[in-house]
Design a protein around this motif. Structure first.
Motif, short mmCIF file in Angstrom:
data_model
loop_
_atom_site.label_atom_id
_atom_site.label_comp_id
_atom_site.label_asym_id
_atom_site.label_seq_id
_atom_site.Cartn_x
_atom_site.Cartn_y
_atom_site.Cartn_z
N ALA A 139 71.60 52.80 19.95
CA ALA A 139 71.96 52.07 21.03
C ALA A 139 71.12 52.47 22.29
N ARG A 140 70.88 51.58 23.18
CA ARG A 140 69.69 51.67 24.50
C ARG A 140 70.58 52.23 25.32
N VAL A 141 70.06 53.06 26.02
CA VAL A 141 70.54 53.85 27.13
C VAL A 141 69.62 53.73 28.49
N GLU A 142 70.07 53.04 29.62
CA GLU A 142 69.19 52.88 30.51
C GLU A 142 69.89 52.61 31.72
N PRO A 143 69.75 52.90 33.06
CA PRO A 143 70.57 52.75 34.31
C PRO A 143 71.18 51.40 34.44
N VAL A 144 72.36 51.59 34.59
CA VAL A 144 72.94 50.35 34.70
C VAL A 144 72.74 49.56 36.17
N ALA A 145 72.49 48.31 36.13
CA ALA A 145 72.06 47.68 37.49
C ALA A 145 72.82 48.12 38.72
N THR A 146 74.10 48.25 38.61
CA THR A 146 74.89 48.62 39.76
C THR A 146 74.83 49.98 40.11
N CYS A 147 74.18 50.73 39.46
CA CYS A 147 73.64 52.07 40.03
C CYS A 147 72.15 52.17 40.45
N VAL A 148 71.51 51.45 40.59
CA VAL A 148 70.17 51.26 40.93
C VAL A 148 69.98 50.40 42.35
N PRO A 149 69.73 51.06 43.43
CA PRO A 149 69.78 50.28 44.52
C PRO A 149 68.50 49.54 44.45
N ALA A 150 68.97 48.25 45.28
CA ALA A 150 67.66 46.98 45.27
C ALA A 150 66.59 47.70 45.90
N GLY A 151 65.70 47.37 45.30
CA GLY A 151 64.14 47.69 45.97
C GLY A 151 63.59 49.17 45.52
N THR A 152 64.42 49.82 44.40
CA THR A 152 64.08 51.22 44.14
C THR A 152 64.03 51.15 42.51
N ALA A 153 63.08 52.11 42.09
CA ALA A 153 62.89 52.27 40.72
C ALA A 153 63.95 53.52 40.04
N PRO A 154 64.51 52.90 38.94
CA PRO A 154 65.53 53.81 38.17
C PRO A 154 64.96 55.32 37.98
N LEU A 155 65.86 56.19 38.11
CA LEU A 155 65.37 57.52 37.92
C LEU A 155 65.33 57.90 36.63
N TYR A 156 65.47 57.35 35.55
CA TYR A 156 65.45 57.46 34.19
C TYR A 156 64.69 56.49 33.46
N GLU A 157 63.81 56.78 32.49
CA GLU A 157 63.18 55.75 31.65
C GLU A 157 64.13 55.31 30.58
N PRO A 158 64.31 54.14 30.06
CA PRO A 158 65.16 53.61 28.99
C PRO A 158 64.98 54.36 27.83
N CYS A 159 65.73 54.59 26.99
CA CYS A 159 65.69 55.27 25.86
C CYS A 159 66.78 54.91 24.71
N THR A 160 66.87 55.42 23.63
CA THR A 160 68.04 55.31 22.70
C THR A 160 68.68 56.50 22.76
N VAL A 161 70.14 56.38 22.18
CA VAL A 161 70.91 57.43 22.24
C VAL A 161 70.12 58.71 21.54
N GLY A 162 69.46 58.49 20.35
CA GLY A 162 68.99 59.52 19.43
C GLY A 162 67.85 60.03 20.16
N GLU A 163 67.01 59.13 20.94
CA GLU A 163 65.64 59.86 21.61
C GLU A 163 66.32 60.91 22.82
N HIS A 164 67.43 60.42 23.59
CA HIS A 164 68.08 61.09 24.39
C HIS A 164 68.44 62.61 24.06
N LEU A 165 68.98 62.53 22.68
CA LEU A 165 69.42 63.76 22.30
C LEU A 165 68.24 64.65 21.79
N ARG A 166 67.13 63.92 21.05
CA ARG A 166 66.17 64.68 20.70
C ARG A 166 65.50 65.33 22.01
#
Length: 326
Positions: free
Chosen positions: A282-309
């Motif tokens: 499954a894909r994990v990335e910051p949800v839109a409601t938590c990323v203020p307009a005009g700012t970049a997310p604090l985290y890069e998208p990844c999968t659950v497995g990639e996060h655990l690794r």
């Protein structure tokens, strides 16, 4: 009980569309933005089931050492089975943890695609030969925990101003790990680096903990102070793992916690955590409601497995798949 860790009553919110769902979601938001820890009551899991699980844990740990070592978790690639006293050190600055444990979880057949791909945590369990009723009882408890965890994910979605079913698609092939733990009494001559479980955060999504009456769990608040998560009858302790800050762009917290069995009067402490993780792919990335307009997310998208690794590599300096979470 410390007032720093709130109690959230799930009554009226245990099912989608429940009349108190919005109220509970608001309470979850308050807990998530502070400590990432809260108690839940009204969760629908019978107390008799929880007590039976503690009784089973005691029966397992009372087995002869050779019977437990016969199912050592290092014998299998998905790390299910027995882990001996002192085998884990959660805090690298502390001494080895004073605890022994048993891991089992959701079971996947040998021909499941994730097993064939070698994804961590997917596969079969090991069971002690002397406890033939253990698999059935654990699977029933896992099913109850899985239902509760997925409902908490739905309430978390509401707390983030997302549709209630936002995370449902991540439950297709979930990871769920049940751990039985026994902590011996804290040694009288222990130094400040001795713990039942050293300070750590959980790596996954949600942990649901049943603890006996002895206590010993401590949570670090954002200000740095440690407060006890005192056992509350009929309640589970729930904490958010490191995957949740990633999903919420840092809005919700995964706070450190530790265990010291210092108040048991010479008796061992038992606890039973259930570690819920979504589908490995499954894909994990910051949800839109938590990323203020005009700012970049604090985290890069990844999968659950990639996060655990990544979490494993950060802790152990290896890119091998993560072991079962603490």
């Amino acid at each position: 009980m410390s007032t720093s860790i709130p109690v959230i009553d799930l009554t009226g919110a245990r099912l989608p569309g429940g009349p108190r769902a919005a109220e509970v979601a608001h309470a979850l938001r308050e807990a998530g933005t502070r400590s990432g820890f809260f108690y839940v009551r009204g969760h629908g899991v019978p107390q008799a089931m929880v007590q039976a699980q503690f009784a089973l844990a005691q029966r397992f740990f009372d087995l002869p050492l050779e019977a437990k070592q016969a199912i050592d978790l290092r014998r299998v690639p998905n790390m299910r089975g027995y882990e001996s006293l002192g085998a884990q050190t959660l805090d690298a600055t502390a001494r080895p943890d004073l605890k022994e444990s048993f891991y089992c979880g959701l079971e996947y057949a040998d021909d499941h695609p994730y097993v064939l791909r070698g994804h961590h945590s997917y596969g079969r369990n090991q069971w002690p030969a002397d406890l033939p009723d253990m698999p059935g009882q654990c699977y029933a408890y896992i099913a109850a925990m899985q239902t509760l965890a997925q409902r908490l994910m739905q309430l978390m979605a509401l707390s983030l101003d997302l549709p209630e079913d936002f995370f449902d698609h991540t439950h297709d092939n979930p990871m769920g790990t049940l751990r039985l733990l026994r902590y011996p009494p804290h040694p009288d001559n222990a130094d400040e680096r001795t713990f039942g479980a050293g300070a750590h955060t959980d790596w996954g999504a949600i942990t649901i903990l049943a603890q006996d009456a002895h206590g010993g769990l401590e949570v670090q608040m954002p200000e740095g102070d440690w407060v006890p998560a005192t056992p509350v009858e009929g309640c589970f302790v729930v904490n958010l793992g490191d995957m949740i800050p990633r999903w919420t762009n840092g809005r919700y917290h995964s706070n450190p916690h530790r265990v010291r069995n210092v108040r048991s009067g010479g008796a061992p402490r038992h606890s039973i955590p259930y570690f819920y993780n979504p589908d490995y792919e499954a894909r994990v990335e910051p949800v839109a409601t938590c990323v203020p307009a005009g700012t970049a997310p604090l985290y890069e998208p990844c999968t659950v497995g990639e996060h655990l690794r990544q979490m494993y590599a950060r802790t152990y300096g290896s890119k091998t798949d993560a072991p079962a979470m603490a």
